[in-house]
Design a protein around this motif. Sequence first.
Motif, PDB file in Angstrom:
ATOM      1  N   ALA A  47     -15.672 -13.019  16.176  1.00 22.92           N
ATOM      2  CA  ALA A  47     -15.486 -14.154  15.342  1.00 22.92           C
ATOM      3  C   ALA A  47     -14.686 -13.689  14.361  1.00 22.92           C
ATOM      4  O   ALA A  47     -15.294 -13.329  12.860  1.00 22.92           O
ATOM      5  CB  ALA A  47     -16.824 -14.604  14.563  1.00 22.92           C
ATOM      6  N   SER A  48     -13.260 -13.692  14.496  1.00 21.69           N
ATOM      7  CA  SER A  48     -12.455 -12.936  13.345  1.00 21.69           C
ATOM      8  C   SER A  48     -11.091 -13.497  13.087  1.00 21.69           C
ATOM      9  O   SER A  48     -10.414 -13.037  12.285  1.00 21.69           O
ATOM     10  CB  SER A  48     -12.056 -11.716  14.173  1.00 21.69           C
ATOM     11  N   VAL A  49     -11.005 -15.052  13.456  1.00 19.50           N
ATOM     12  CA  VAL A  49      -9.917 -15.765  13.267  1.00 19.50           C
ATOM     13  C   VAL A  49      -9.868 -16.095  11.678  1.00 19.50           C
ATOM     14  O   VAL A  49      -8.626 -16.520  11.162  1.00 19.50           O
ATOM     15  CB  VAL A  49      -9.959 -17.065  13.978  1.00 19.50           C
ATOM     16  N   ALA A  50     -11.024 -16.171  10.742  1.00 20.20           N
ATOM     17  CA  ALA A  50     -10.965 -16.147   9.547  1.00 20.20           C
ATOM     18  C   ALA A  50     -10.680 -14.970   8.568  1.00 20.20           C
ATOM     19  O   ALA A  50     -10.658 -15.003   7.358  1.00 20.20           O
ATOM     20  CB  ALA A  50     -12.103 -17.104   9.013  1.00 20.20           C
ATOM     21  N   LEU A  51     -10.595 -13.777   9.125  1.00 25.99           N
ATOM     22  CA  LEU A  51     -10.495 -12.369   8.530  1.00 25.99           C
ATOM     23  C   LEU A  51      -9.123 -12.096   8.171  1.00 25.99           C
ATOM     24  O   LEU A  51      -8.144 -12.817   8.894  1.00 25.99           O
ATOM     25  CB  LEU A  51     -11.140 -11.403   9.327  1.00 25.99           C
ATOM     26  N   ALA A  52      -8.894 -11.601   6.994  1.00 22.38           N
ATOM     27  CA  ALA A  52      -7.592 -11.250   6.604  1.00 22.38           C
ATOM     28  C   ALA A  52      -7.351  -9.974   5.906  1.00 22.38           C
ATOM     29  O   ALA A  52      -8.380  -9.151   5.681  1.00 22.38           O
ATOM     30  CB  ALA A  52      -6.971 -12.390   5.480  1.00 22.38           C
ATOM     31  N   GLY A  53      -6.149  -9.565   5.757  1.00 21.43           N
ATOM     32  CA  GLY A  53      -5.965  -8.225   5.051  1.00 21.43           C
ATOM     33  C   GLY A  53      -6.396  -6.741   5.803  1.00 21.43           C
ATOM     34  O   GLY A  53      -6.298  -5.957   5.080  1.00 21.43           O
ATOM     35  N   GLU A  54      -6.225  -6.903   7.152  1.00 20.15           N
ATOM     36  CA  GLU A  54      -6.463  -5.743   7.781  1.00 20.15           C
ATOM     37  C   GLU A  54      -5.328  -5.723   9.013  1.00 20.15           C
ATOM     38  O   GLU A  54      -4.937  -6.722   9.419  1.00 20.15           O
ATOM     39  CB  GLU A  54      -7.860  -5.466   8.447  1.00 20.15           C
ATOM     40  N   GLN A  70      -1.019  -2.372   1.727  1.00 19.86           N
ATOM     41  CA  GLN A  70      -0.007  -1.141   1.695  1.00 19.86           C
ATOM     42  C   GLN A  70       0.547  -0.948   3.278  1.00 19.86           C
ATOM     43  O   GLN A  70      -0.158  -1.642   4.281  1.00 19.86           O
ATOM     44  CB  GLN A  70      -0.905   0.129   1.513  1.00 19.86           C
ATOM     45  N   PRO A  71       1.546  -0.262   3.526  1.00 24.64           N
ATOM     46  CA  PRO A  71       1.715   0.196   5.010  1.00 24.64           C
ATOM     47  C   PRO A  71       0.575   0.611   5.833  1.00 24.64           C
ATOM     48  O   PRO A  71      -0.282   1.372   5.281  1.00 24.64           O
ATOM     49  CB  PRO A  71       2.881   1.106   4.904  1.00 24.64           C
ATOM     50  N   THR A  72       0.206   0.181   6.699  1.00 22.27           N
ATOM     51  CA  THR A  72      -0.931   0.495   7.614  1.00 22.27           C
ATOM     52  C   THR A  72      -0.511   0.966   8.983  1.00 22.27           C
ATOM     53  O   THR A  72       0.102  -0.065   9.874  1.00 22.27           O
ATOM     54  CB  THR A  72      -1.912  -0.522   7.438  1.00 22.27           C
ATOM     55  N   VAL A  73      -1.347   1.691   9.782  1.00 22.34           N
ATOM     56  CA  VAL A  73      -1.181   2.005  11.107  1.00 22.34           C
ATOM     57  C   VAL A  73      -2.521   2.286  11.854  1.00 22.34           C
ATOM     58  O   VAL A  73      -3.716   2.502  10.869  1.00 22.34           O
ATOM     59  CB  VAL A  73      -0.226   3.399  11.364  1.00 22.34           C
ATOM     60  N   GLY A  74      -2.752   1.642  12.944  1.00 20.82           N
ATOM     61  CA  GLY A  74      -3.940   1.453  13.289  1.00 20.82           C
ATOM     62  C   GLY A  74      -4.154   1.583  14.842  1.00 20.82           C
ATOM     63  O   GLY A  74      -2.984   1.329  15.520  1.00 20.82           O
ATOM     64  N   ASP A 108     -11.259  -9.072   1.845  1.00 25.71           N
ATOM     65  CA  ASP A 108     -11.860  -8.313   2.610  1.00 25.71           C
ATOM     66  C   ASP A 108     -10.582  -7.424   3.319  1.00 25.71           C
ATOM     67  O   ASP A 108     -10.868  -6.917   4.411  1.00 25.71           O
ATOM     68  CB  ASP A 108     -12.473  -9.027   3.777  1.00 25.71           C
ATOM     69  N   ALA A 109      -9.792  -7.017   2.429  1.00 24.41           N
ATOM     70  CA  ALA A 109      -8.765  -6.188   2.986  1.00 24.41           C
ATOM     71  C   ALA A 109      -9.230  -4.810   3.327  1.00 24.41           C
ATOM     72  O   ALA A 109      -8.673  -4.028   4.144  1.00 24.41           O
ATOM     73  CB  ALA A 109      -7.676  -6.131   1.851  1.00 24.41           C
ATOM     74  N   THR A 110     -10.258  -4.408   2.541  1.00 25.85           N
ATOM     75  CA  THR A 110     -10.787  -3.120   2.992  1.00 25.85           C
ATOM     76  C   THR A 110     -12.508  -3.455   3.086  1.00 25.85           C
ATOM     77  O   THR A 110     -13.031  -4.389   2.929  1.00 25.85           O
ATOM     78  CB  THR A 110     -10.672  -2.028   1.877  1.00 25.85           C
ATOM     79  N   LEU A 111     -13.122  -2.492   3.452  1.00 27.97           N
ATOM     80  CA  LEU A 111     -14.613  -2.379   3.562  1.00 27.97           C
ATOM     81  C   LEU A 111     -15.164  -2.560   2.282  1.00 27.97           C
ATOM     82  O   LEU A 111     -16.232  -3.110   2.329  1.00 27.97           O
ATOM     83  CB  LEU A 111     -15.125  -1.205   4.436  1.00 27.97           C
ATOM     84  N   VAL A 301      -9.400   2.950  14.289  1.00 34.87           N
ATOM     85  CA  VAL A 301      -9.069   3.972  13.209  1.00 34.87           C
ATOM     86  C   VAL A 301      -7.930   3.127  12.567  1.00 34.87           C
ATOM     87  O   VAL A 301      -6.946   3.136  13.333  1.00 34.87           O
ATOM     88  CB  VAL A 301      -8.805   5.338  13.639  1.00 34.87           C
ATOM     89  N   ALA A 302      -7.892   2.917  11.379  1.00 37.65           N
ATOM     90  CA  ALA A 302      -6.710   2.368  10.532  1.00 37.65           C
ATOM     91  C   ALA A 302      -6.477   3.431   9.503  1.00 37.65           C
ATOM     92  O   ALA A 302      -7.451   3.749   8.861  1.00 37.65           O
ATOM     93  CB  ALA A 302      -7.092   0.941  10.264  1.00 37.65           C
TER      94      ALA A 302
END
Length: 310
Positions: A47-54, A70-74, A108-111, A301-302
């Motif tokens: 249930a992730s369609v409303a999550l953002a910032g990752e 920030q630039p992010t790699v996952g 919710d860009a981070t935990l 892992v991001a």
Amino acid sequence: MEHCVPRLFSFFCFSSVFFGLLAAAPAAAQGNGPGTRGARAAALGNASVALAGEVWSMGNNVAGLSEIQQPTVGFYAENRYFSSALNVGALTVAMPLGRAASAAATGDATLAPTAAARTWARHGVVAFEAQRFGGSLYNETRVGAGYGYRFGQISLGGRVDMLQVSIEGLGSKRVLLGTLAGQIEVVPQKLSFGASLYNLSQTKLASYQDERVPTVLKAGLAYRPSSQVVLLVETEKDVERDANFKAGLEYRPVPILAARLGLATLTEQASAGLGVLAGGFQIDYAASFQQALGFSQHLSVALRLMKNEK
């Protein structure tokens, strides 16, 4: 040429049988659909369609890329039902194009929720993804590019994928797919709505029995009654299948730790997981259970790369 016709006919027959099995057991394999990105989403019943910032917004809702700071790699890995033939691996890179600050607190860009000012890319965020599903007999390879842009409380995004489906001894088929998505903060920092339309062109995979890549519409809400809790509900509808209703709960007892639960009705699947924030690393693990097929494991892992600002 006469030798190619039977091989192509066999390819189309095999594809139809394979995807027919997917329809009978939708939890069993990817089936060219949008799939799951990140162990956080997996733990929440996807249930992730409303999550953002990752960085995993690239696959869950491309509009959510717009809040990456920030630039992010996952990297994401999934093992389904202890079968190597159903493994999934994905590598995603996201790059903000300029930044502008706002006075609101972080979402919710981070935990860990903090009191720092929210920031998002002034010119949007671009991302690239490479993903592979399956084994030597059957596999799907996907390469995609996406873009998300935020203005005010609204985020819009789109992505284009090249999907290759391969069957050993029968060959491969490549197609292009398009996805459009959007999000809106209905009540800032409290209630968000997201929607995504995958394969909007209903791309054809094979002429035999008019086999097409699934067209999937997702829509859902994220509600944050407090800084420690996120409640998610979502419906996912493949145009050729029944709707899948999903729900998730995320709880942060301390800023660097998150516990999650999820449930999906169509696949009859329950899930749970943990997330840890360690410096620039976000590490998530999830396990899901389907009564007929067993357990699946998910790990992501991001790494947020620090960007020097002048």
